[in-house]
Structures are given as structure tokens and as C-alpha cells.
Scaffold this motif. Structure first.
Motif, PDB file in Angstrom:
ATOM      1  N   THR A 283       0.834  -1.193   0.000  1.00  0.00           N
ATOM      2  CA  THR A 283       0.000   0.000   0.000  1.00  0.00           C
ATOM      3  C   THR A 283       0.881   1.259   0.000  1.00  0.00           C
ATOM      4  O   THR A 283       1.926   1.289   0.637  1.00  0.00           O
ATOM      5  CB  THR A 283      -0.983  -0.034   1.190  1.00  0.00           C
ATOM      6  OG1 THR A 283      -1.844   1.081   1.042  1.00  0.00           O
ATOM      7  CG2 THR A 283      -0.287   0.026   2.528  1.00  0.00           C
TER       8      THR A 283
ATOM      9  N   GLY B 199       2.537   3.549  -4.899  1.00  0.00           N
ATOM     10  CA  GLY B 199       2.364   4.418  -6.064  1.00  0.00           C
ATOM     11  C   GLY B 199       1.707   3.713  -7.240  1.00  0.00           C
ATOM     12  O   GLY B 199       1.863   4.134  -8.380  1.00  0.00           O
ATOM     13  N   LYS B 200       0.954   2.649  -6.952  1.00  0.00           N
ATOM     14  CA  LYS B 200       0.308   1.889  -8.027  1.00  0.00           C
ATOM     15  C   LYS B 200      -0.650   2.753  -8.835  1.00  0.00           C
ATOM     16  O   LYS B 200      -0.611   2.746 -10.050  1.00  0.00           O
ATOM     17  CB  LYS B 200      -0.484   0.701  -7.453  1.00  0.00           C
ATOM     18  CG  LYS B 200       0.378  -0.363  -6.847  1.00  0.00           C
ATOM     19  CD  LYS B 200      -0.469  -1.484  -6.263  1.00  0.00           C
ATOM     20  CE  LYS B 200      -1.358  -1.015  -5.121  1.00  0.00           C
ATOM     21  NZ  LYS B 200      -0.626  -0.464  -3.972  1.00  0.00           N
ATOM     22  N   THR B 201      -1.521   3.473  -8.121  1.00  0.00           N
ATOM     23  CA  THR B 201      -2.521   4.272  -8.828  1.00  0.00           C
ATOM     24  C   THR B 201      -1.870   5.379  -9.652  1.00  0.00           C
ATOM     25  O   THR B 201      -2.271   5.645 -10.787  1.00  0.00           O
ATOM     26  CB  THR B 201      -3.533   4.865  -7.815  1.00  0.00           C
ATOM     27  OG1 THR B 201      -4.118   3.776  -7.094  1.00  0.00           O
ATOM     28  CG2 THR B 201      -4.633   5.630  -8.511  1.00  0.00           C
ATOM     29  N   THR B 202      -0.834   5.993  -9.088  1.00  0.00           N
ATOM     30  CA  THR B 202      -0.121   7.046  -9.819  1.00  0.00           C
ATOM     31  C   THR B 202       0.518   6.477 -11.080  1.00  0.00           C
ATOM     32  O   THR B 202       0.442   7.069 -12.158  1.00  0.00           O
ATOM     33  CB  THR B 202       0.948   7.697  -8.912  1.00  0.00           C
ATOM     34  OG1 THR B 202       0.368   7.986  -7.644  1.00  0.00           O
ATOM     35  CG2 THR B 202       1.479   8.976  -9.529  1.00  0.00           C
TER      36      THR B 202
ATOM     37  N   PHE C 168      -4.382   2.599   1.041  1.00  0.00           N
ATOM     38  CA  PHE C 168      -5.494   1.758   0.585  1.00  0.00           C
ATOM     39  C   PHE C 168      -6.506   2.414  -0.325  1.00  0.00           C
ATOM     40  O   PHE C 168      -7.636   1.981  -0.377  1.00  0.00           O
ATOM     41  CB  PHE C 168      -6.303   1.231   1.779  1.00  0.00           C
ATOM     42  CG  PHE C 168      -5.561   0.290   2.622  1.00  0.00           C
ATOM     43  CD1 PHE C 168      -5.097  -0.895   2.105  1.00  0.00           C
ATOM     44  CD2 PHE C 168      -5.317   0.583   3.944  1.00  0.00           C
ATOM     45  CE1 PHE C 168      -4.410  -1.773   2.888  1.00  0.00           C
ATOM     46  CE2 PHE C 168      -4.630  -0.286   4.743  1.00  0.00           C
ATOM     47  CZ  PHE C 168      -4.175  -1.465   4.217  1.00  0.00           C
ATOM     48  N   VAL C 169      -6.107   3.499  -1.009  1.00  0.00           N
ATOM     49  CA  VAL C 169      -7.104   4.142  -1.858  1.00  0.00           C
ATOM     50  C   VAL C 169      -7.631   3.162  -2.903  1.00  0.00           C
ATOM     51  O   VAL C 169      -8.784   3.180  -3.264  1.00  0.00           O
ATOM     52  CB  VAL C 169      -6.515   5.414  -2.495  1.00  0.00           C
ATOM     53  CG1 VAL C 169      -7.273   5.795  -3.741  1.00  0.00           C
ATOM     54  CG2 VAL C 169      -6.588   6.545  -1.492  1.00  0.00           C
ATOM     55  N   THR C 170      -6.733   2.281  -3.323  1.00  0.00           N
ATOM     56  CA  THR C 170      -7.119   1.362  -4.384  1.00  0.00           C
ATOM     57  C   THR C 170      -7.720   0.093  -3.828  1.00  0.00           C
ATOM     58  O   THR C 170      -7.029  -0.735  -3.303  1.00  0.00           O
ATOM     59  CB  THR C 170      -5.889   0.981  -5.204  1.00  0.00           C
ATOM     60  OG1 THR C 170      -5.171   2.153  -5.460  1.00  0.00           O
ATOM     61  CG2 THR C 170      -6.299   0.320  -6.477  1.00  0.00           C
TER      62      THR C 170
ATOM     63  N   LYS D  16       9.215   5.862  -7.302  1.00  0.00           N
ATOM     64  CA  LYS D  16       9.634   6.987  -6.450  1.00  0.00           C
ATOM     65  C   LYS D  16      11.146   7.188  -6.499  1.00  0.00           C
ATOM     66  O   LYS D  16      11.763   7.575  -5.496  1.00  0.00           O
ATOM     67  CB  LYS D  16       9.171   6.801  -4.990  1.00  0.00           C
ATOM     68  CG  LYS D  16       7.660   6.546  -4.855  1.00  0.00           C
ATOM     69  CD  LYS D  16       7.131   6.837  -3.475  1.00  0.00           C
ATOM     70  CE  LYS D  16       5.677   6.404  -3.351  1.00  0.00           C
ATOM     71  NZ  LYS D  16       5.098   6.633  -2.045  1.00  0.00           N
TER      72      LYS D  16
ATOM     73  N   ASP E 287      12.662   9.404  -7.929  1.00  0.00           N
ATOM     74  CA  ASP E 287      12.956  10.834  -7.774  1.00  0.00           C
ATOM     75  C   ASP E 287      13.297  11.174  -6.330  1.00  0.00           C
ATOM     76  O   ASP E 287      13.964  12.155  -6.039  1.00  0.00           O
ATOM     77  CB  ASP E 287      11.757  11.666  -8.247  1.00  0.00           C
ATOM     78  CG  ASP E 287      10.488  11.310  -7.486  1.00  0.00           C
ATOM     79  OD1 ASP E 287      10.045  12.115  -6.663  1.00  0.00           O
ATOM     80  OD2 ASP E 287       9.941  10.208  -7.704  1.00  0.00           O
TER      81      ASP E 287
ATOM     82  N   ALA F 225       6.714   7.549 -11.121  1.00  0.00           N
ATOM     83  CA  ALA F 225       5.371   7.742 -11.667  1.00  0.00           C
ATOM     84  C   ALA F 225       5.004   9.214 -11.589  1.00  0.00           C
ATOM     85  O   ALA F 225       4.202   9.715 -12.365  1.00  0.00           O
ATOM     86  CB  ALA F 225       4.367   6.900 -10.881  1.00  0.00           C
TER      87      ALA F 225
HETATM   88  P1  GTP Z   1      -2.907   2.213  -2.204  1.00  0.00           P
HETATM   89  O1  GTP Z   1      -4.132   2.577  -2.919  1.00  0.00           O
HETATM   90  O2  GTP Z   1      -2.935   2.592  -0.770  1.00  0.00           O
HETATM   91  O3  GTP Z   1      -2.496   0.814  -2.398  1.00  0.00           O
HETATM   92  O4  GTP Z   1      -1.731   3.152  -2.779  1.00  0.00           O
HETATM   93  P2  GTP Z   1      -1.061   3.179  -4.208  1.00  0.00           P
HETATM   94  O5  GTP Z   1       0.015   2.160  -4.279  1.00  0.00           O
HETATM   95  O6  GTP Z   1      -2.083   3.141  -5.294  1.00  0.00           O
HETATM   96  O7  GTP Z   1      -0.319   4.589  -4.168  1.00  0.00           O
HETATM   97  P3  GTP Z   1      -0.736   6.010  -4.826  1.00  0.00           P
HETATM   98  O8  GTP Z   1      -0.583   5.974  -6.310  1.00  0.00           O
HETATM   99  O9  GTP Z   1      -2.019   6.446  -4.256  1.00  0.00           O
HETATM  100  O10 GTP Z   1       0.470   6.918  -4.291  1.00  0.00           O
HETATM  101  C1  GTP Z   1       0.742   7.063  -2.910  1.00  0.00           C
HETATM  102  C2  GTP Z   1       1.518   8.338  -2.669  1.00  0.00           C
HETATM  103  O11 GTP Z   1       2.816   8.256  -3.257  1.00  0.00           O
HETATM  104  C3  GTP Z   1       0.874   9.591  -3.270  1.00  0.00           C
HETATM  105  O12 GTP Z   1       1.053  10.656  -2.377  1.00  0.00           O
HETATM  106  C4  GTP Z   1       1.666   9.810  -4.540  1.00  0.00           C
HETATM  107  O13 GTP Z   1       1.685  11.163  -4.934  1.00  0.00           O
HETATM  108  C5  GTP Z   1       3.040   9.354  -4.127  1.00  0.00           C
HETATM  109  N1  GTP Z   1       3.833   8.894  -5.278  1.00  0.00           N
HETATM  110  C6  GTP Z   1       3.449   8.027  -6.234  1.00  0.00           C
HETATM  111  N2  GTP Z   1       4.432   7.870  -7.154  1.00  0.00           N
HETATM  112  C7  GTP Z   1       5.460   8.644  -6.764  1.00  0.00           C
HETATM  113  C8  GTP Z   1       6.777   8.909  -7.297  1.00  0.00           C
HETATM  114  O14 GTP Z   1       7.207   8.393  -8.316  1.00  0.00           O
HETATM  115  N3  GTP Z   1       7.563   9.757  -6.571  1.00  0.00           N
HETATM  116  C9  GTP Z   1       7.142  10.343  -5.421  1.00  0.00           C
HETATM  117  N4  GTP Z   1       7.996  11.163  -4.804  1.00  0.00           N
HETATM  118  N5  GTP Z   1       5.915  10.134  -4.909  1.00  0.00           N
HETATM  119  C10 GTP Z   1       5.087   9.297  -5.563  1.00  0.00           C
END
Ligand code: GTP
Length: 421
Positions: free
Chosen positions: A213, A216-219, A236-238, A325, A327, A349
Motif C-alpha cells: 500500500t 504508487g500503483k494508482t499514480t 489503501f485508496v485502491t 519513487k 525521484d 510515476a
Molecule cells: P494504495 O491505494 O494505498 O495501495 O496506494 P497506491 O500504491 O495506489 O499509491 P498512490 O498511487 O495512491 O500513491 C501514494 C503516494 O505516493 C501519493 O502521495 C503519490 O503522490 C506518491 N507517489 C506516487 N508515485 C510517486 C513517485 O514516483 N515519486 C514520489 N515522490 N511520490 C510518488
């Protein structure tokens, strides 16, 4: 509806977190686990105002913590005006009632907290049904002969989801509801599998994103499919698999699906409820394991994800690990990551860095035009090391042997890659 009801006075709930240290060497582990629990509590809308750790070889059967510690907890909780005490473990219904009585405020365990977060985040009908099912199953043994459980309805963590009226019903009616939801889920599941079959027939390859979780999957999903499903820093947004189309540079199409975020010690009730959703991962042509490269406990998270994949039977699907991430990494951290895993695919992402390379990698991994090659490399040579990395990224390595300082690799690779390795 009880879901997302404000906590009475409209301020965040004040939470105390409680963990157990089973042996001295485990302190660090318990601290880390409480840090994670803090993130979870915040995702559920609470503010953490107190942390309590007790060293004890094993939990007390009736109050989890020792008698003295429970008294201290009750006093500090009263002093810091705590609304809810969250235990970093699963409590038995009897323990929960007993602690509640002695501490005098709402007691929630880790499972209930995670269920609560899932209830808040569920977006599709299927996701909502799945969470409600898990919540009802969790609730059932806690309702039996207990008036205490019924009075736990002040709002906030542990009260979202099945509404008050439903809670007040007896066991039989909850069973009926469980039965009904199970039927609904079966229906949704059937429809989904029909859709999936249609996709298979059309032979559109599917790539499933998985990851811990907040990795950054959704991003990444959005970046790849240029869509904007909600990305948020909350965990857990996703919750529901979202499927979107991605057009590859060679103009072929594939489907990308975003799945639920994994976490370690994911409650079994939830894995069971989300089994259908998770099982789709096992059906994908390629699984992208999205890793938060900047997380301090990266390895542990990676293992947690591998474990869930194992549990849902998705071990045979080709897997591509993607370090996201990047960056947020220092040049030194990047170097270390590369030393650790020369084939590591580093992307962001957020900024878009490395995404073209990722798409290219996905393309070649899915390519049907495969050739088996046997190649020899000098691992001391930087160019050769890059070639080996490319082989691992774009191909499927069947054999990798090192003899007399030479690496001999047998791999299946896309034909267009031949002159690049
Ligand atoms: P769940 O739905 O909880 O499983 O999360 P997820 O894996 O879908 O992550 P999501 O895409 O919501 O990103 C989580 C956080 O990480 C957000 O605040 C994003 O902006 C940040 N994030 C995602 N990708 C990157 C990246 O490449 N670099 C940085 N610095 N932050 C990132």
C-alpha cells in the motif's frame, strides 16, 4: 448510513496505540510495527496521542497486557483524553470486552482498523460488498451474548460499515445478510469472469499492478494509461481492480489493472473477501510489482507482497519488479539499488522518469516473437553488465552460470533485442 460518520464532535478521534515486544531483540520490530500502525490509524482519520509498548513473552489470555500495564494504560488514556485504544494485534472477543471494561474506552484491534480503512476506501459495488462481508464475519463472534459489543456505537473507527440497525439485529439476521452478500458477490464475480473470458478470447494481454500500500500503483496506473483514478497519500485508496487500456508504441493494445494495496499481516477475513479480486492477478499475463524504492523498510514490504502473491496462487505469472519513487532517492541510494539488483527498473510515476523504458520492457516481456539465445559476457565489463541487465529486463533468463570469470546465459528474448545484447 454509519460509514464516514463524523466522530461526534467533528474532530479527529484521539488514539492510543498498543504493541507487544516479545523478547528484547524484537523491540525495533515492535517500534516499526507501531509506526506502521500510526499510518493506518491516520488513514482511518485518527490522531495518535499515545504509544504504549509492553515487553512480555506472550499476551495475557484475558487482558492481552499484564494487569499492571492495563491500569497504567487506563490512567494515561484518561489523562490524554483518548477516544480509542488500538492494539497492534488481533484480540479475541473476550479480551476486547475485558480490556474495554478495564480501560473504559473503545478498544479496536488491528484487524478491525484495517477493515475500517477498507470500508472507507471501497469505491465500487463489489469492493463495498467484499468489505461488508469481511466486517460482518468479524463482528459475528463478537456479537454473541455480548451487550458490550452492541454499545460500541459512538462513531469513528470500528463503527463504519454495517450500520447501527444491522448491528442491533441478532445473529441469525447477520447470517442472512452474510448469505445475501455472498450471493451478490458471486453474481458480480460471474459477470467479471465473463468479461475476462471475452478479453482472453480477444487475446488482449493483461498487466496487473500489485504492490504494498502507498507504493504508487494508482499514480503509475494513471501515468501509464493517462487516466486519473484518485491518487492520494492515504493508504489503501485502491480497493477495486480498475482496468484500463494502454496502447503500446508498436500500436498493440493491452489492459492494465490496478489492484488493492497489500500490507503485511493482512487480516485473513480480508484476504478471503478479496480473494476473487486478488485472484485476477494470477490470471494476468504479467504482474508488475510496484515498489516504493524510497521506503526505509523496502525489503520487508517486498516480502509481504511476495507472500500475498504466494497465498493467492499467483506465483507462476511472469513478474516484473518496478522501483518507483526514484525521484526521492539520492544518487548514492540509486547506486546502491543498482548494485543490489543490476536489472532494477527505476521509475518515477510522479515525474515520468523511466516510464518509456518501463513501457518498452512491458512490450518486450509480452512479445510473442521470442528467440532462445546463448550468450557469454564478461561481468567485469560495464557494457556487458548493462547487456546482462537488459537480458533480465526484457527476456526470460533460463540459465545463468559463471565459469572462469565468464557469465554464460541462456535466455528467451524478443527478436528485436538480438542486436542490443
Ligand atoms: P494504495 O491505494 O494505498 O495501495 O496506494 P497506491 O500504491 O495506489 O499509491 P498512490 O498511487 O495512491 O500513491 C501514494 C503516494 O505516493 C501519493 O502521495 C503519490 O503522490 C506518491 N507517489 C506516487 N508515485 C510517486 C513517485 O514516483 N515519486 C514520489 N515522490 N511520490 C510518488
Amino acid at each position: 448510513m454509519a460509514r464516514d460518520r463524523p466522530t461526534g464532535v467533528g474532530r479527529p478521534e484521539r488514539a492510543a496505540l498498543v504493541g507487544l515486544i516479545a523478547g528484547r531483540a524484537r523491540r525495533q520490530e515492535a517500534e516499526r510495527s507501531l509506526d506502521e500502525l500510526t499510518g493506518l490509524a491516520q488513514a482511518a482519520g485518527a490522531e495518535v496521542v499515545l504509544r504504549v509498548l509492553q515487553e512480555r513473552p506472550k499476551p495475557d489470555p484475558s487482558t492481552f497486557l499484564g494487569a499492571g500495564k492495563i491500569q497504567t494504560l487506563a490512567a494515561s488514556a484518561a489523562e490524554t483524553r483518548v477516544d480509542v485504544v488500538i492494539f497492534d494485534n488481533e484480540l479475541t472477543p473476550a479480551q476486547q470486552r475485558q480490556i474495554e471494561e478495564e480501560v473504559g474506552c473503545k478498544i479496536v484491534d488491528r484487524t478491525q482498523l484495517i477493515l475500517d480503512i477498507f470500508a472507507r476506501r471501497a469505491r465500487t459495488r463489489e469492493g463495498k460488498l467484499q468489505v461488508e462481508l469481511a466486517q460482518l464475519k468479524y463482528l459475528l463472534p463478537r456479537l454473541v451474548g455480548s451487550s458490550a459489543a452492541l454499545s460500541r456505537l459512538g462513531g469513528g473507527i470500528g463503527t463504519r460499515g454495517p450500520g447501527e440497525t444491522k448491528l442491533e439485529t441478532d445473529r441469525r439476521r447477520i447470517r442472512t445478510r452474510i448469505h445475501g452478500i455472498s450471493g451478490d458477490i458471486a453474481q458480480v464475480r460471474k459477470r467479471r469472469s465473463q468479461l475476462r473470458e471475452r478479453r482472453h478470447k480477444a487475446s488482449v494481454p493483461t498487466v496487473a499492478l500489485v504492490g504494498y500500500t502507498n507504493a504508487g500503483k494508482t499514480t503509475l496506473f494513471n501515468r501509464l494509461t493517462r487516466a486519473d483514478a484518485e491518487a492520494s497519500n492515504a493508504l489503501f485508496v485502491t480497493l477495486d481492480p480498475l482496468v484500463r487500456q494502454l496502447r503500446l508504441p508498436d500500436s498493440r493494445e493491452l489492459l492494465v489493472s490496478d489492484t488493492v494495496g497489500f500490507i503485511d499481516r493482512l487480516p485473513h477475513a480480508l484476504i478471503a473477501a478479496f480473494r476473487a479480486t486478488l485472484e485476477e492477478t494470477g490470471d494476468a499475463d504479467l504482474v508488475l510489482h510496484v515498489i516504493d524504492a524510497s521506503a526505509s523498510d523496502r525489503d520487508r514490504r517486498m516480502n509481504a507482497v511476495r507472500q500475498v502473491l504466494d497465498e493467492i496462487g499467483a506465483v507462476d505469472v511472469p513478474l516484473l519488479e518496478v522501483y518507483n519513487k526514484c525521484d526521492a532517492l539520492t544518487p548514492g541510494e540509486r547506486r546502491r539499488l543498482h548494485d543490489l539488483d543490476p536489472s532494477a527498473l527505476c521509475v518515477s510515476a510522479l515525474t515520468g522518469e523511466g516510464i518509456d523504458e518501463l513501457v518498452e520492457t512491458i512490450t518486450s516481456r509480452l512479445a510473442l516473437d521470442i528467440r532462445r539465445v546463448t550468450l557469454t559476457f564478461d561481468p567485469e565489463d560495464a557494457t556487458d553488465r548493462e547487456r546482462i541487465a537488459r537480458l533480465y529486463r526484457h527476456g526470460r533468463v533460463v540459465l545463468h552460470e559463471t565459469r572462469d570469470g565468464q557469465a554464460s546465459i541462456v535466455a528467451d528474448i524478443p527478436r528485436r533485442l538480438l542486436n542490443r545484447v
